[in-house]
Design an enzyme around this catalytic site. Structure first.
Site, short mmCIF file in Angstrom:
data_model
loop_
_atom_site.label_atom_id
_atom_site.label_comp_id
_atom_site.label_asym_id
_atom_site.label_seq_id
_atom_site.Cartn_x
_atom_site.Cartn_y
_atom_site.Cartn_z
N GLU A 112 -56.89 -39.41 -71.12
CA GLU A 112 -56.05 -38.27 -70.79
C GLU A 112 -56.64 -37.48 -69.62
O GLU A 112 -57.86 -37.40 -69.47
CB GLU A 112 -55.92 -37.35 -72.01
CG GLU A 112 -55.09 -37.98 -73.13
CD GLU A 112 -54.88 -37.07 -74.31
OE1 GLU A 112 -53.80 -37.16 -74.94
OE2 GLU A 112 -55.78 -36.27 -74.62
N CYS A 126 -58.58 -31.65 -64.73
CA CYS A 126 -59.68 -32.07 -65.62
C CYS A 126 -59.56 -33.57 -65.82
O CYS A 126 -58.62 -34.05 -66.45
CB CYS A 126 -59.56 -31.32 -66.95
SG CYS A 126 -60.85 -31.73 -68.13
N CYS A 133 -66.11 -41.54 -76.26
CA CYS A 133 -67.37 -40.87 -75.96
C CYS A 133 -68.42 -41.29 -76.98
O CYS A 133 -68.08 -41.62 -78.13
CB CYS A 133 -67.17 -39.34 -76.00
SG CYS A 133 -68.57 -38.40 -75.37
N CYS A 137 -70.47 -34.76 -80.21
CA CYS A 137 -70.59 -33.31 -80.35
C CYS A 137 -69.64 -32.86 -81.46
O CYS A 137 -68.45 -33.20 -81.45
CB CYS A 137 -70.27 -32.62 -79.04
SG CYS A 137 -71.40 -33.07 -77.69
N CYS A 140 -66.12 -31.12 -80.84
CA CYS A 140 -65.26 -31.74 -79.82
C CYS A 140 -64.42 -32.85 -80.42
O CYS A 140 -64.95 -33.78 -81.04
CB CYS A 140 -66.13 -32.28 -78.68
SG CYS A 140 -65.18 -33.06 -77.34
N CYS A 362 -59.81 -27.33 -73.85
CA CYS A 362 -61.17 -27.84 -73.84
C CYS A 362 -61.57 -28.34 -75.23
O CYS A 362 -61.43 -27.63 -76.23
CB CYS A 362 -62.11 -26.73 -73.40
SG CYS A 362 -63.83 -27.23 -73.30
#
Length: 384
Positions: A112, A126, A133, A137, A140, A362
């Site tokens: 995305e 962004c 990933c 985290c 997230c 975010c």
């Protein structure tokens, strides 16, 4: 005895995909034209400059559109290369004008990218550097998706091109452009894919192409310490650090890479970042988690931790996602935290949540682009 003849045909051999010229640096493009027998070595630089302007200044997606290139040469190019875009699998527009695209680069390879208006000089894109990933985290949403693979330079550049297509911003020198900044804050850890990220920044920042300034390009990392110096030397990009905690115990929990590169090592590497100055400050990103990292004591410890570093602190209200274990700090708590940091002389803007209703804010990106029922969306909006 009977004999059976098998007259079925075997599956045709799979053809290797044609190289996408859009992802090559200037030098790589010239080399590809020579190796593809498009032109002689002494003509490669001139031909590469022609194609470069068509791809990155005009935004064309077909060699047939390159009208100052001979017809025979265009046919050769089309036979051996592409200048195509990835499939836009989904496009969403938030009530606040934020745009999100789910791009499909190959079967099962999706990422995305998000355009946020009124950020930076005009608007920021962004971009993602990986599909999924590895960092996990805990606050997230992207971290809940396992890493599939790194994105290529072509796939990173394509995110900018798709945004330019949708915003009708070709040619690149169009007046009043709405896309002025690029931030590597999407899916993935950019420093685990530094070669592709560096090549993509070279292409994106070229003044005869996409022409997005390195000074308006920011790379956000969770703290891959050994690659920080190389990032600065190779890209000249602005640096952002996904910090979120002021001590190792809490950061180990929130940002697990801290167990490998603890705060002492990370802060030393930041102080040595090439080009760091008052004109090129590092940005520390700090997501505000209710009752976790948002106390006045932690604000004062943050000031102590970054003392002497030319910096600003982006305070990010936590953006909820389905199943997240955290809540956003109250607005009064965030403002009190910001006041302490401001009093110490550091700019500490509170980032306005954008695109929450389409999971584009975010920490919310995930390539499945999960659908929420209207009632769930209202809950998320109410939380903001």
């Amino acid at each position: 005895m009977s004999v059976t003849l098998d007259l079925s045909r075997g599956a045709p051999p799979k053809l290797a995909p044609k190289p996408n010229l859009s992802g090559l640096t200037r030098a790589g493009l010239a080399q590809a034209l020579v190796e593809g027998d498009i032109c002689a070595p002494d003509k490669a630089k001139m031909r590469a400059e022609q194609l470069w302007r068509w791809m990155h200044h005009r935004g064309v997606t077909s060699f047939d559109q390159m009208t100052n290139v001979a017809k025979e040469t265009r046919a050769l190019l089309a036979d051996r290369f592409v200048v195509s875009r990835p499939e836009v699998a989904e496009r969403q527009v938030s009530a606040d004008g934020t745009r999100k695209w789910l791009l499909r680069f190959a079967p099962g390879i999706e990422a995305e990218t998000v355009y946020i208006p009124d950020v930076g000089r005009a608007g920021a894109l962004c971009v993602s550097s990986q599909v999924g990933c590895t960092l996990n985290c805990t606050f997230c949403h992207t971290g809940t998706q396992a890493l599939v693979r790194n994105l290529t330079a072509a796939e990173i550049v394509a995110q900018v091109q798709v945004a330019r297509d949708d915003l009708a911003e070709w040619p690149s020198d169009k007046d009043d452009r709405r896309l002025s900044n690029v931030v590597f804050m999407g899916m993935g850890e950019p420093l685990y894919n530094l070669d592709s990220v560096a090549d993509a920044i070279d292409i994106i920042s070229d003044n005869e192409g996409l022409a997005l300034s390195r000074r308006r390009t920011t790379v956000s990392t969770s703290g891959v310490v050994p690659e920080l110096k190389a990032l600065g030397e190779r890209t000249g990009a602005m640096l952002a650090i996904s910090l979120h905690a002021t001590n190792d115990e809490l950061r180990n929990e929130l940002v697990p890479i801290n167990r490998r590169y603890p705060l002492k090592e990370l802060m030393a590497a930041i102080r040595d970042y090439p080009g760091l100055s008052n004109a090129r400050r590092v940005t520390f990103e700090y997501v505000m988690l209710k009752g976790v990292n948002d106390s006045p004591a932690e604000a004062r410890e943050l000031v102590r931790l970054i003392r002497g570093i030319p910096a600003k602190i982006n305070l990010i209200p936590f953006n909820p996602w389905p199943g997240s274990p955290y809540e956003c700090s109250s607005w009064s708590t965030i403002e009190a935290f910001a006041a302490i940091v401001n009093k110490a002389g550091y700019a500490s803007p509170i980032r306005t949540p954008r695109g929450r209703d389409i999971l584009a804010a975010c920490g919310q990106l995930r390539s499945e682009s999960e659908k929420l029922r209207a009632s769930e969306r209202r809950k998320l909006n109410a939380a903001g």
